[in-house]
Each structure stands twice: as C-alpha cells, then as structure tokens.
Design an enzyme around this catalytic site. Structure first.
Site, PDB file in Angstrom:
ATOM      1  N   ASP A 162     -13.002  11.113 -72.485  1.00 13.66           N
ATOM      2  CA  ASP A 162     -14.372  11.766 -72.703  1.00 13.66           C
ATOM      3  C   ASP A 162     -14.209  13.385 -72.915  1.00 13.66           C
ATOM      4  OD1 ASP A 162     -13.619  12.722 -70.312  1.00 13.66           O
ATOM      5  OD2 ASP A 162     -15.720  12.404 -69.487  1.00 13.66           O
ATOM      6  N   ASP A 213     -19.985  13.374 -60.286  1.00 21.46           N
ATOM      7  CA  ASP A 213     -20.233  11.923 -60.353  1.00 21.46           C
ATOM      8  C   ASP A 213     -19.227  11.001 -59.595  1.00 21.46           C
ATOM      9  OD1 ASP A 213     -20.716   9.167 -60.987  1.00 21.46           O
ATOM     10  OD2 ASP A 213     -20.594   9.400 -63.032  1.00 21.46           O
ATOM     11  N   LYS A 263     -29.372   6.067 -70.275  1.00 14.21           N
ATOM     12  CA  LYS A 263     -28.587   5.632 -71.061  1.00 14.21           C
ATOM     13  C   LYS A 263     -29.182   4.607 -72.051  1.00 14.21           C
ATOM     14  CE  LYS A 263     -24.401   6.413 -68.425  1.00 14.21           C
ATOM     15  NZ  LYS A 263     -23.455   5.768 -67.578  1.00 14.21           N
TER      16      LYS A 263
END
Length: 456
Positions: free
Chosen positions: A211, A246, A345
């Site tokens: 990412d 996270d 999401k």
C-alpha cells in the site's frame, strides 16, 4: 436513459490478484468500474466470490464465476427491467433480490458492487454533475474534503518485521486544505525515510509495502510510534499532524487471548495477554504518545465486551473487522458503545445504497466515519469521489507512494481545485464535519455581524 449493455471481465489488482472490471453502456457512452479487493476470512461481511479452483491461476483466487454472474444473470435482468441509471436504490435492490442470500454468496458481493459503482457513475453523467456531487445527492449530504489518513509504516500480517500493529498512519488535521495535507504528508514521509535509512540499528534495504508504506525491521510498536513522532517534529509539524494505528487485533487473537508475538515461530501461550492487559498497553501508548488519536480494531471482532474498555477515553475507536459493513452489527456496536467510528469499505457490503445506509446509521448514532481503500486496489478512483460526496470526514487511501494509491489522492486534489473557495477541508473537525463546519461558518457570520454593529 436505460442500460443498453453490461460487460464484465477479469482483470488484476495492485497485488496481482484477480478482480472484476465492469463496462456499462448507455446511449451517452461507456462507464467503467473496477473492484478493489480486501482478502478476508470475516464471515460477517458480504462474500467476495472466488472460483476456489487451486489448479488454475493464483491458487483459486480467480473470479470467472462472478464475471459470468454479471454477464449471464445481472446484465440481462437489469436491461430487461428498463430501470434508469439514476434509479440507484432500485437497481441495487433488484441485484440483492437476484442474489437472494444474506451475504451475497450466490452472485458475489464483488460482482454486485462492480455493477453498482458503474451505475452510480452513469447516474452522475445523466444528471450532468460531477460524481462526488451525485453521491451527495444520493446521500443527502454536502461535498466536504476529508482529512487523508496516510499509512507510513506497515507491520502485522502485512509486513515481514516483528511489529504486531498492522498500520501506523498520520493525519494532517492541522492543514488548511487537502493540498497542504498532501504536502505535509510527503515531507514527513521524506524525513521518516531518511531517519530510517541513517539508523545503524535498522536493517536495509528499506522495503515498501503493497500500500505504499515503509516496512522497516522494527521490533516493538512503540519504536514505530517514536520514530513517526520524531519525523513529525523534525518536519516542523508538531501539533498539526496526528497519529493513527490499525491494530487488526483479530489477526493475533487466539482462544480469547492476544498473542503480540504471533509472527514468531516459538510464541509462548504463557505470554498471551487478556483483553484487560492489552487495554493497559493501549492506555500506556496514549499516555506516552499524545499525538495518537485513533485506534482501529483494538480487539477481536467477536470480543464485544472488550470494545467498550476504551469508550471513556478521548480517542477515536475505529470499527472495521467488528462491524464489517454489516448493518445489524453496526446497530449492535452503536447500542453497546463498541467503538465510535465506522470504516466504510464498498467491497464489504456490495452496493452503493447499502454503503450509504450504513454511513447514515453510524452518523445518526454520533459516530465518525472513514472511507477506506482496499488492500488490493485498482486505478479506479471511485472511492475518492465517494468520500467527498458522502462528507465522510476521513479518507484512508494507503501510503503516499504507488500509482493506484496516489490516483485517489490526486482525484481529491482535483475536486478541491474544482470547488475553489467553496471547498471545505474538515481538518480538526474530522469526527463530525457537517455540524462542525456549519457551526464554524455560523460563528464566523456572527462575528462579522458583531463587527458591523460595532462600526455602526
């Protein structure tokens, strides 16, 4: 303007995994969407349909069945229905009925969301408005520029280091615009890269994750927090950039306990932590790092009772695995005080309409929201417009690296430019941008009125 043709195909995402692309054709042209992938074993979210034939490509991760479901089931029924592309809710409801299951396991959530996104794009074209404005019309919200959440260091199951936390992120809440937020994030990333490269203790080369974040060979989560805090200070943004993490605690929860050394081969059950002990570690982090303002998935997705342990702290407690864009679980989470922020999401829920409904449910209960990219992304920038149009307040797109990540941030830059003086950047008001920004504007108007009265 009804749908004339729908054609789906298998393409590949940023992780080299198969995913779905959908072409939707009307008399005003072709609209194309592609689906991001979030590989998960979470049974609470809608099913990402895979072929599961290990004798073919990617260990059975192909999506040819979902592609066939679009081409042979969804497309004929939508065309036959003669629904207009602006009838988003009716289109999404029809696809849900065609599937008929509780978790979209017949047609696949990845198949349904691909078509739903393409229809949403077509609806914007028909209305003659930008996509973000069309999303605002569907959700009955304003178009507001979110605070970006940049992933800068990866750990957990996403990296080959010893860090138990999955993502360490920065939030430029003190920026005055999205453009400035990007600048601030880039500068911190450059400082962080230099600090890691010059460290004698860290092993090089410095790798970049899927990412776009760094994956240094750090041992403890507090080491990552320390180096990020130092980088923020060195870049002269102390107080203007906050830190978010996270934990993805479900990945290291074993029989109700938490194994922070889960990536070690000789992990010892005697070292596992009870939820209360893990919570104490979080409280220590919050005390040591006042820049830390947001913790995502601090406990396991089924450890409901533990989620309220952080509820009385002035921190954003973000639910992703816990809620999984499942309407019933969001209801339960809000009722039980299990968190105060919802991750949105699209691939977890399957339709644009349901995503908007989940957003509204969270907001009506006082929760903040984050629109998030997937682990496997494509060049489709839909979620950038979706985050702005939904007035989500926060947008989690990954690191400031890799084309499929930067394309989302670049799209929000374009939107901000298009909005001009009307652009509203949430900044420190990210938790409740609509009421906070409106209140701020009212305060400014009141202040101007007071000044006028004084002059008179």
């Amino acid at each position: 303007m009804p749908i004339e043709k729908i054609k789906a195909r298998q393409i590949f995402d940023s992780r080299g995994q198969p995913t779905i692309e959908v072409d939707l054709i009307t008399d005003f042209g072709l609209l194309r969407s592609s689906v991001s992938c979030t590989p998960s074993s979470n049974l609470n979210e809608a099913l990402d349909l895979r072929d599961n034939n290990e004798s073919i490509l990617n260990n059975g991760r192909t999506v040819m069945k979902a592609v066939e479901n679009i081409n042979n089931i969804i497309a004929p029924e939508l065309i036959k229905s003669r629904l207009e592309v602006c009838q988003q809710r009716e289109i999404d409801l029809l696809m849900k009925k065609l599937d008929g299951s509780d978790n979209k396991s017949k047609l696949g959530a990845n198949a349904i969301i691909g078509v739903s996104m393409a229809c949403c794009k077509a609806g914007a074209v028909k209305r003659g408005v930008p996509l973000y404005r069309y999303v605002s019309l569907l959700a009955n919200t304003e178009s507001i520029i979110p605070v970006p959440i940049f992933n800068v260091i990866s750990g957990g199951k996403l990296a080959g280091n010893s860090l138990s936390c999955q993502e360490f992120m920065i939030m430029p809440t003190g920026a005055r615009s999205f453009e400035e937020a990007i600048k601030m994030g880039m500068e911190v990333m450059k400082v962080l890269e230099k600090m890691i490269a010059e460290s004698e203790e860290l092993k090089l080369p410095l790798t970049v994750g899927d990412d776009g974040s760094f994956s240094p060979q750090l041992e403890e989560d507090t080491e990552a927090l320390s180096i990020i805090a130092e980088a923020i200070k060195a870049a002269n943004y102390e107080g203007k950039i906050k830190i978010a993490i996270d934990m993805s605690a479900s990945s290291f929860c074993k029989d109700g306990q938490y194994d922070l050394q889960f990536k070690s081969e000789d992990t010892d059950p005697d070292d596992y932590l009870e939820a209360e002990a893990l919570n104490e570690r979080y409280l220590e982090m919050l005390s040591e790092f006042p820049q830390l303002i947001s913790i995502e998935d601090p406990f396991d997705q089924e450890d409901w009772d533990s989620w309220s342990l952080l509820s009385d702290k002035k921190i954003q407690v973000v639910a992703d695995d816990l809620t999984a864009m499942n309407f019933e679980r969001i209801e339960e989470a809000t009722e039980r005080g299990a968190g105060n922020c919802l991750i949105i999401k699209l691939s977890q829920v399957g339709t644009i309409t349901e995503a908007i409904d989940c957003f509204k449910l969270a907001r009506s209960n006082g929760w903040s929201t984050i629109v998030s990219a997937g682990y496997g992304e494509t060049e489709d920038n839909f979620i950038a417009d979706f985050a702005v149009g939904l007035s989500a307040g926060q947008f989690k797109g990954g690191g400031l690296c890799r084309g499929e990540r930067m394309s989302k941030y670049n799209q929000i830059l374009r939107i901000e430019e298009e909005l001009g003086k009307g652009a509203k950047y949430t900044g420190e008001m990210f938790k409740n941008p609509l009421s906070s920004i409106n209140q701020s504007e009212n305060d400014q108007k009141d202040e101007k009125k007071k000044k006028r009265r004084k002059k008179l």
